[in-house]
Structure formats: C-alpha cells, structure tokens
Design a protein around this motif. Structure first.
Motif, short mmCIF file in Angstrom:
data_model
loop_
_atom_site.label_atom_id
_atom_site.label_comp_id
_atom_site.label_asym_id
_atom_site.label_seq_id
_atom_site.Cartn_x
_atom_site.Cartn_y
_atom_site.Cartn_z
N ASN A 64 -16.00 -13.34 -6.83
CA ASN A 64 -16.45 -14.03 -5.61
C ASN A 64 -15.95 -15.47 -5.60
OD1 ASN A 64 -17.79 -11.86 -4.57
ND2 ASN A 64 -19.85 -12.58 -5.10
N LYS A 124 -12.38 -15.58 -4.82
CA LYS A 124 -12.13 -15.08 -3.47
C LYS A 124 -12.51 -16.11 -2.40
CE LYS A 124 -14.54 -11.40 -2.31
NZ LYS A 124 -15.00 -10.00 -2.18
N ASP A 175 -17.79 -22.86 -8.32
CA ASP A 175 -16.51 -22.99 -7.61
C ASP A 175 -16.57 -24.14 -6.62
OD1 ASP A 175 -17.29 -22.10 -4.88
OD2 ASP A 175 -17.70 -20.20 -5.88
N ILE A 216 -22.13 -21.49 0.81
CA ILE A 216 -22.99 -20.57 1.57
C ILE A 216 -24.12 -21.39 2.20
CG2 ILE A 216 -24.47 -18.51 1.42
CD1 ILE A 216 -23.10 -17.91 -1.29
N VAL A 245 -27.18 -12.59 1.50
CA VAL A 245 -25.94 -12.24 0.80
C VAL A 245 -26.25 -11.46 -0.50
CG1 VAL A 245 -24.52 -14.09 1.73
CG2 VAL A 245 -25.79 -14.47 -0.39
N GLY A 289 -24.85 -7.25 2.62
CA GLY A 289 -25.04 -8.57 3.22
C GLY A 289 -23.81 -9.44 2.98
N ARG A 290 -23.19 -9.89 4.05
CA ARG A 290 -22.02 -10.76 3.92
C ARG A 290 -22.23 -12.01 4.76
NH1 ARG A 290 -16.37 -9.15 4.44
NH2 ARG A 290 -16.20 -10.26 2.46
N GLY A 291 -21.70 -13.12 4.30
CA GLY A 291 -21.88 -14.39 5.02
C GLY A 291 -20.94 -14.48 6.21
N SER A 329 -17.19 -5.68 0.72
CA SER A 329 -18.15 -4.88 1.48
C SER A 329 -19.59 -5.38 1.32
CB SER A 329 -18.05 -3.41 1.07
OG SER A 329 -17.64 -3.30 -0.27
N GLY A 330 -19.78 -6.43 0.55
CA GLY A 330 -21.13 -7.00 0.45
C GLY A 330 -22.03 -6.28 -0.54
N ILE A 331 -21.43 -5.55 -1.46
CA ILE A 331 -22.22 -4.82 -2.44
C ILE A 331 -22.34 -5.62 -3.74
CG2 ILE A 331 -22.11 -2.80 -3.99
CD1 ILE A 331 -23.15 -2.11 -1.35
N GLY A 332 -21.30 -6.41 -4.03
CA GLY A 332 -21.19 -7.09 -5.33
C GLY A 332 -22.44 -7.82 -5.79
N LEU A 333 -22.95 -8.74 -4.96
CA LEU A 333 -24.10 -9.55 -5.40
C LEU A 333 -25.37 -8.71 -5.52
CD1 LEU A 333 -23.78 -12.99 -3.56
CD2 LEU A 333 -23.52 -12.49 -5.98
N1 LIG Z 1 -18.78 -17.94 -4.52
C1 LIG Z 1 -19.05 -17.73 -3.22
N2 LIG Z 1 -18.71 -18.66 -2.30
C2 LIG Z 1 -18.99 -18.48 -0.99
N3 LIG Z 1 -19.59 -17.37 -0.49
C3 LIG Z 1 -19.95 -16.42 -1.37
C4 LIG Z 1 -19.71 -16.54 -2.77
N4 LIG Z 1 -20.19 -15.44 -3.37
C5 LIG Z 1 -20.71 -14.67 -2.40
N5 LIG Z 1 -20.55 -15.24 -1.19
C6 LIG Z 1 -21.05 -14.72 0.09
O1 LIG Z 1 -21.94 -13.67 -0.20
C7 LIG Z 1 -21.49 -12.47 0.42
C8 LIG Z 1 -21.88 -11.30 -0.43
O2 LIG Z 1 -21.18 -11.31 -1.67
P1 LIG Z 1 -20.89 -9.94 -2.37
O3 LIG Z 1 -20.23 -10.20 -3.65
O4 LIG Z 1 -22.16 -9.17 -2.38
O5 LIG Z 1 -19.96 -9.20 -1.33
P2 LIG Z 1 -18.40 -9.33 -1.10
O6 LIG Z 1 -17.77 -10.17 -2.15
O7 LIG Z 1 -18.23 -9.76 0.30
O8 LIG Z 1 -17.94 -7.82 -1.24
P3 LIG Z 1 -17.85 -6.96 -2.61
O9 LIG Z 1 -18.38 -7.82 -3.71
O10 LIG Z 1 -18.71 -5.78 -2.34
O11 LIG Z 1 -16.42 -6.65 -2.75
C9 LIG Z 1 -20.02 -12.65 0.58
O12 LIG Z 1 -19.51 -11.83 1.59
C10 LIG Z 1 -19.95 -14.12 0.94
O13 LIG Z 1 -20.28 -14.32 2.28
#
Ligand SMILES: Nc1ncnc2c1ncn2[C@@H]1O[C@H](COP(=O)(O)OP(=O)(O)OP(=O)(O)O)[C@@H](O)[C@H]1O
Ligand SMILES: [Mg+2]
Length: 397
Positions: free
Chosen positions: A281, A284, A310, A315, A323, A328-330, A341-345
């Motif tokens: 993240n 990214k 970072d 956010i 999120v 949930g995505r920002g 896809s918003g699954i990671g966190l």
């Molecule tokens: N380091 C970060 N800086 C800014 N926004 C973040 C950061 N980490 C997470 N986010 C926000 O939180 C949302 C959810 O994060 P999450 O990791 O769950 O999903 P993703 O990265 O969009 O997709 P996935 O992890 O499933 O590939 C992100 O889409 C983003 O909007």
C-alpha cells in the motif's frame, strides 16, 4: 407485550358510596388483589381503594367504629394510575417510576375502549418483563443461529468457489509461463508482452481469491496460526527485497529503521503477509520522488510495534475506518485509478487480531500515512543474543 398481560381480571369493583365495612368484607374474600377499582355509575374509574389503606383504617377498634359505616371514597386514592390495555410494559413501568410510585404497592387500573378492564399489579408487570426478555433472548438466539448458518454457507461457497477458480487459473498461468519461456516455440516481442499481461493479471486474480478465502476463514474462526519464533527484521528485509523492482520503477526511496532485535512468536507466513500488504500500500499510494520506511520497535509495555510510513497521498480522517473494511477503498485510490480491490487492509487487520494484536493507521491527506501493527507483549521473545545464550546454556547443562 402490552399492559393487558399484567391484569388480574376477576376482582370485583366497588362504588364510591359503598360502606368501608362492606368493602373490607369483600376484600377478605379476594386475597389476590392489592386494591379494588372504584367506579362511577358509567363504569368509569374514579378512584382506587388499596388493601393496606383500608386495613390501616379498620384494624383498630376505635377507627373501625369511625369508618365502618362511612363511604369508601373517604379512604380511596382519587388519583390512581390509569393505563390503557394497549400501553406497552415499558411505558407502564416508566409512568410508575416517574409519576405513580404508589402503584408499586397498590397496583393500577387498566381500561380499554373507555371501559374498566381490571387491576394491574407490579408483580405481574415484572413477570411479563421477564417473559419479554426470555422471548427476546430466544429470538436473538434464532437470529444468531440463522446468521451463523448463513456465514457457514458463505464460507463453504467461497471455499468451493475458490477451488473451482484456482484450478483453471493455475492452468492459465502455467501455460502462459510455458509460452513465455519459448518451450512451445518462439514468441514475438508483442506476444511476450501480452503473455506478461496474462501472467500479472492472472496472479492478481489468484492473490485476490486467496485473500478472500483467508478473510472468510478468519471471520468464521477457521484460520489457524502456525506459530514459530520469528525475527521481524528478517521479514522486513524480505519485504524490501520483494518490493525492490516496484520501488525502483516508481522512483521511491525505501528505508528501514530497526530499533530492536527482539523476536516474536507468530505465524511467519501471515506476519510476512501483514508487512507485505502494508508496504505494498505504502509503495502504491506514494507518488514518485517520495519515500517508504519500515520499522520495528518495542513499546513500553513490551509489545512489538511494526510500522510502515510513507510520504504518499494520505487518507482523510473520515475514511480511516472504511478503508479497513472488506472492499473499502478511499476516494483518492479510485480517483487515481490505482489498482486494488480493497481487501488488503481488512485481511491485514484480521491477521493482526488473530495474533491478539491490533492495527491502526495515522494519516492525513497529502501528509503521508503510517500503518502500525502492534503485537502484544506476550508474543515478544528475549533479544536474539540472550536467546542464543539461553540455548547454549541449556545445551551445555
Ligand atoms: N499507505 C496508504 N496511503 C494512502 N491510502 C491508503 C494507504 N493504504 C491504504 N490506503 C487506502 O485504503 C484503501 C484500502 O486499502 P486496501 O489495502 O484494503 O485495498 P487496496 O490496496 O485498494 O486493494 P488490495 O489491497 O485489495 O489490492 C485503499 O484503496 C486506499 O484508499
Ligand atoms: Mg492494499
């Protein structure tokens, strides 16, 4: 449940002009009621004559003589609690507590459609409340079982579905790999480029399927930890290695700040996944020229804090909770069409909590983000050196 259920129905009523002595006699025949309703000629309650008030007045020979032939209206409560049969038990309780504490001993009058219906008692009210609570608990129990079954069905569906999806996907990836390596004959540059697209998209899909499966397993308590002694520093270095090509491509500085050499008891694969998700993240969501730093430090209480900081897009506070939820995505992620896809966190949080720890984010728009995974103190082991010394000691002894 309505107030109707609190009523004793078979009590006689009296009139205001009835003699106290006669009412007393009547009361002796009806032990169950705390009071009688006093009705007018139109059968409308004008008062309540309580057992204890009557007893008090007639128990002594002197006062008996005084009241025996007097009308009961002299001893009745002229302002008793009168409630409608359809009033809820909660409403009746509220009125007793606020305006009519006398009803606790004397009971209250219940009317329906402008007619006297009976005398209600607090004892019956309590009984009904208990029954109410029992019914609610039973209903909740049913709802919980239904939800559990639905959750179980969801997990089974996901498990089967993932299996069905993974099998052909692995074949797709395998054949793409075979073509890319030239085993099935030479491929042009353009074909090689398409093959790389197939591979990276396929891999993304596979990761998503695996994450979803883990999330659903964890939610239904079926994701177990395989615990070993883990060196967080090694994991951070591994994440750094794995992300090196992406970091280089994105022109981001990747640094580490390791402030402890303590190990932890944890599921190594899952802890790597936690750090990998947070670091991915960070990379990214950080535009080129920025920096990502990973660190490990011991907290005052001995807990292990693993953090990823970072200098990226950040956010907004109102998104910090969403999120962390599945899908949930920002707004920033969607506006910039950053893949994911918003699954990671959501999965990361579940994995940290599975270790008895907690995950939190500190962030502000354009100020960057710090993601912190805290493992509880009982997971922290002695420092590497002490640990080795101890091992040597026990080997020697
Ligand atoms: N380091 C970060 N800086 C800014 N926004 C973040 C950061 N980490 C997470 N986010 C926000 O939180 C949302 C959810 O994060 P999450 O990791 O769950 O999903 P993703 O990265 O969009 O997709 P996935 O992890 O499933 O590939 C992100 O889409 C983003 O909007
Ligand atoms: Mg992510």
């Amino acid at each position: 449940m309505s107030a109707k259920s609190t009523i004793i129905r078979d009590l006689p009523t009296v009139t205001a002009e009835m003699r106290c002595g006669a009412v007393f006699e009547l009361m002796r025949q009806y032990e169950s009621g705390p009071a009688f309703a006093v009705l007018d000629s139109a059968d409308w309650p004008v008062g309540l004559i309580a057992r204890h008030a009557l007893l008090q007045a007639l128990a002594h020979p002197v006062t008996y003589a005084l009241y025996e032939n007097r009308p009961v209206r002299l001893l009745m409560n002229r302002d008793p609690l009168v409630i409608e049969a359809e009033d809820t038990i909660d409403r009746v309780s509220e009125r007793i507590a606020n305006d009519h504490p006398d009803a606790v001993d004397d009971g209250f009058i219940v009317v329906e459609d402008g007619r006297y219906l009976g005398i209600g008692t607090v004892l019956a009210l309590l009984n009904s409340s208990v029954q109410n609570a029992r019914t609610q608990i039973a209903e909740l129990e049913v709802a919980r079982t239904v939800a559990e079954h639905a959750n179980q069905a969801k997990s089974t569906f996901l498990a089967n579905m993932s299996h069905e999806l993974r099998t052909p996907l692995n074949a797709v990836l395998g054949f793409a790999d075979l073509l890319a390596t030239g085993t099935a004959g030479p491929v042009s540059d353009r074909q090689a480029e398409y093959l790389r697209d197939i591979q990276s998209s396929g891999q993304r899909l596979l990761d998503l399927i695996n994450d979803l499966l883990d999330l659903s397993r964890a939610e239904s308590g079926r994701l177990d930890l395989v615990e070993t002694r883990v060196d967080p520093t090694c994991l951070i270095e591994e994440v750094q290695r794995m992300l090196a090509p992406r970091v280089l491509g994105a022109d981001i500085v990747f640094a580490t700040e390791i402030a402890t050499d303590a190990w932890v008891t944890a599921d190594e694969r899952k802890l790597l996944q936690i750090l990998m998700n947070l670091a991915t993240n960070a990379v990214k969501f950080t535009p080129s020229g920025g920096s990502v730093t990973m660190g490990a430090e011991l907290q005052d209480d001995g807990g292990m804090l693993l953090w990823v900081r970072d200098t990226g897009v950040g956010i907004p506070s109102e998104e910090l909770e969403t999120v962390m939820t599945p899908f949930g995505r920002g707004r920033e992620a969607m506006a910039r069409q950053i893949e994911g896809s918003g699954i990671g966190l959501a999965l990361t949080r579940v994995l940290v909590e599975l270790h008895g720890g907690h995950l939190f984010l500190e962030s502000a728009p354009k100020q960057g983000t710090t993601a912190c995974a805290v493992l509880p103190a009982e997971r922290t082991l002695q420092t590497k050196n002490e640990d080795q010394e101890q091992q040597q000691l026990s080997a020697g002894g």
